[in-house]
Motif scaffolding. Structure first.
Motif, mmCIF file in Angstrom:
data_model
loop_
_atom_site.group_PDB
_atom_site.id
_atom_site.type_symbol
_atom_site.label_atom_id
_atom_site.label_comp_id
_atom_site.label_asym_id
_atom_site.label_seq_id
_atom_site.Cartn_x
_atom_site.Cartn_y
_atom_site.Cartn_z
ATOM 1 N N VAL A 122 12.902 73.412 34.823
ATOM 2 C CA VAL A 122 12.764 73.236 36.273
ATOM 3 C C VAL A 122 13.808 74.099 36.979
ATOM 4 C CG1 VAL A 122 12.986 71.589 38.175
ATOM 5 C CG2 VAL A 122 11.739 70.939 36.107
ATOM 6 N N LYS A 123 15.061 74.045 36.507
ATOM 7 C CA LYS A 123 16.122 74.861 37.107
ATOM 8 C C LYS A 123 15.902 76.349 36.844
ATOM 9 C CE LYS A 123 19.710 71.374 36.957
ATOM 10 N NZ LYS A 123 20.939 70.951 36.299
ATOM 11 N N ILE A 124 15.462 76.681 35.645
ATOM 12 C CA ILE A 124 15.201 78.085 35.319
ATOM 13 C C ILE A 124 14.128 78.636 36.254
ATOM 14 C CG2 ILE A 124 14.198 79.630 33.578
ATOM 15 C CD1 ILE A 124 15.686 77.959 31.456
ATOM 16 N N LEU A 125 13.056 77.892 36.437
ATOM 17 C CA LEU A 125 11.977 78.346 37.316
ATOM 18 C C LEU A 125 12.463 78.498 38.753
ATOM 19 C CD1 LEU A 125 8.991 76.299 35.864
ATOM 20 C CD2 LEU A 125 9.364 78.768 35.685
ATOM 21 N N GLN A 126 13.296 77.558 39.215
ATOM 22 C CA GLN A 126 13.857 77.677 40.564
ATOM 23 C C GLN A 126 14.693 78.942 40.688
ATOM 24 O OE1 GLN A 126 16.025 74.002 40.919
ATOM 25 N NE2 GLN A 126 14.260 72.850 41.673
ATOM 26 N N ASN A 127 15.497 79.214 39.687
ATOM 27 C CA ASN A 127 16.354 80.404 39.731
ATOM 28 C C ASN A 127 15.540 81.690 39.663
ATOM 29 O OD1 ASN A 127 18.665 78.849 39.916
ATOM 30 N ND2 ASN A 127 19.028 78.843 37.720
ATOM 31 N N ILE A 128 14.539 81.723 38.789
ATOM 32 C CA ILE A 128 13.718 82.926 38.648
ATOM 33 C C ILE A 128 12.957 83.221 39.943
ATOM 34 C CG2 ILE A 128 11.644 83.830 37.500
ATOM 35 C CD1 ILE A 128 12.761 82.749 34.875
ATOM 36 N N TYR A 167 7.277 80.520 28.151
ATOM 37 C CA TYR A 167 7.032 81.366 26.986
ATOM 38 C C TYR A 167 8.014 82.532 26.947
ATOM 39 C CZ TYR A 167 4.906 84.596 23.739
ATOM 40 O OH TYR A 167 4.711 85.469 22.696
ATOM 41 N N ASN A 168 8.242 83.186 28.087
ATOM 42 C CA ASN A 168 9.148 84.339 28.124
ATOM 43 C C ASN A 168 10.561 83.957 27.682
ATOM 44 O OD1 ASN A 168 7.184 86.086 28.971
ATOM 45 N ND2 ASN A 168 7.804 86.095 31.120
ATOM 46 N N VAL A 169 11.056 82.823 28.179
ATOM 47 C CA VAL A 169 12.417 82.402 27.829
ATOM 48 C C VAL A 169 12.497 82.080 26.337
ATOM 49 C CG1 VAL A 169 14.150 80.590 28.162
ATOM 50 C CG2 VAL A 169 13.017 81.612 30.154
ATOM 51 N N ILE A 170 11.556 81.288 25.849
ATOM 52 C CA ILE A 170 11.594 80.902 24.436
ATOM 53 C C ILE A 170 11.366 82.116 23.537
ATOM 54 C CG2 ILE A 170 10.403 79.561 22.649
ATOM 55 C CD1 ILE A 170 10.105 77.324 24.721
ATOM 56 N N ASP A 171 10.394 82.948 23.881
ATOM 57 C CA ASP A 171 10.103 84.132 23.071
ATOM 58 C C ASP A 171 11.296 85.083 23.025
ATOM 59 O OD1 ASP A 171 8.182 85.807 21.547
ATOM 60 O OD2 ASP A 171 8.452 87.171 23.260
ATOM 61 N N SER A 172 11.950 85.298 24.159
ATOM 62 C CA SER A 172 13.102 86.207 24.161
ATOM 63 C C SER A 172 14.237 85.643 23.307
ATOM 64 C CB SER A 172 13.580 86.477 25.589
ATOM 65 O OG SER A 172 14.148 85.326 26.145
ATOM 66 N N ARG A 173 14.386 84.344 23.317
ATOM 67 C CA ARG A 173 15.422 83.706 22.505
ATOM 68 C C ARG A 173 15.098 83.862 21.010
ATOM 69 N NH1 ARG A 173 20.611 82.148 23.735
ATOM 70 N NH2 ARG A 173 21.255 80.771 22.089
ATOM 71 N N VAL A 174 13.856 83.643 20.667
ATOM 72 C CA VAL A 174 13.436 83.781 19.265
ATOM 73 C C VAL A 174 13.610 85.225 18.810
ATOM 74 C CG1 VAL A 174 11.434 83.681 17.718
ATOM 75 C CG2 VAL A 174 11.886 81.799 19.297
ATOM 76 N N ARG A 175 13.209 86.177 19.651
ATOM 77 C CA ARG A 175 13.340 87.597 19.302
ATOM 78 C C ARG A 175 14.809 88.004 19.147
ATOM 79 N NH1 ARG A 175 8.768 90.921 20.117
ATOM 80 N NH2 ARG A 175 7.016 89.736 20.927
ATOM 81 N N ALA A 176 15.691 87.355 19.879
ATOM 82 C CA ALA A 176 17.121 87.645 19.771
ATOM 83 C C ALA A 176 17.756 86.930 18.577
ATOM 84 C CB ALA A 176 17.827 87.239 21.068
ATOM 85 N N SER A 177 16.961 86.139 17.855
ATOM 86 C CA SER A 177 17.446 85.356 16.707
ATOM 87 C C SER A 177 18.610 84.463 17.095
ATOM 88 C CB SER A 177 17.834 86.268 15.540
ATOM 89 O OG SER A 177 16.711 86.947 15.060
ATOM 90 N N MET A 178 18.417 83.757 18.199
ATOM 91 C CA MET A 178 19.450 82.854 18.709
ATOM 92 C C MET A 178 18.889 81.430 18.715
ATOM 93 S SD MET A 178 21.972 84.904 19.448
ATOM 94 C CE MET A 178 23.031 84.166 20.666
ATOM 95 N N PRO A 179 19.672 80.441 18.279
ATOM 96 C CA PRO A 179 19.162 79.070 18.199
ATOM 97 C C PRO A 179 19.027 78.392 19.569
ATOM 98 C CG PRO A 179 21.454 79.124 17.530
ATOM 99 C CD PRO A 179 21.031 80.552 17.764
#
Length: 191
Positions: A122-128, A167-179
């Motif tokens: 919710v906060k991420i969407l508000q910020n974006i 999806y963008n936030v989760i996918d970018s995190r996965v691609r960065a290999s970050m937990p």
């Protein structure tokens, strides 16, 4: 300073002056460490009600003992979790302590000088959606933390725009290999 005959004169510290200096330096280093930890907390985006969550104040009950043990192990083995890109999902009904447990992990890791961001979609969407937001830079900032905790997944509006951003936030995190750690009221089958 130079003494008679060109000798160099050096002031010597007595043992008590040396101990006082070492004590002062230790206090200075401690204060600097506390400032660094506070800056991490300020940058964590964590809600103020969770900033004091700790394992020492965790009230274990039969329904949350497993979550407590899992959270403690996750913190104790965070280097391995980081290397293996291992995250956690805490799910279940409202009021079971999922967010508190995640905040305990965040605070313990920040106390160990590990960067953590804990926020919600919710906060991420508000910020974006803010007028001055550069989405790529914002996602890069989220990925700069060693651990990203996304609280209350599934409470954001279920629109195509929101799903795309999730999806963008989760996918970018996965691609960065970050937990990541996710908390949600949804059942796993509903996710």
């Amino acid at each position: 300073a130079f003494g008679a005959g060109g000798d160099i004169v050096v002031a010597c510290q007595c043992k008590c002056q040396e101990e006082a200096y070492e004590k002062k330096m230790a206090e200075y280093e401690y204060q600097e460490e506390m400032r660094r930890i506070q800056r991490r907390r300020d940058a964590s985006m964590m809600e103020s009600k969770y900033q004091t969550a700790s394992f020492s104040s965790y009230q274990t009950e039969p329904g949350n003992e497993r979550a407590f043990r899992t959270a403690r192990r996750y913190v104790d083995k965070f280097d391995t979790m980081m290397q293996e890109n291992q995250g956690l999902i805490f799910y279940g009904p409202v009021g079971t302590g999922k967010s508190f447990t995640a905040a305990c992990i965040a605070n313990e890791l920040m106390d160990r000088n590990i960067s953590v961001i804990m926020t919600s979609f919710v906060k991420i969407l508000q910020n974006i959606q803010g007028p001055d937001c550069d989405e790529a830079r914002y996602i890069a900032m989220l990925n700069s933390a060693k651990l990203l905790i996304l609280d209350d997944l599934g409470t954001e509006r279920n629109t195509d725009f929101a799903l795309e951003k999730v999806y963008n936030v989760i996918d970018s995190r996965v691609r960065a290999s970050m937990p990541m750690i996710l908390t949600t009221n949804l059942e796993l089958k509903d996710m």
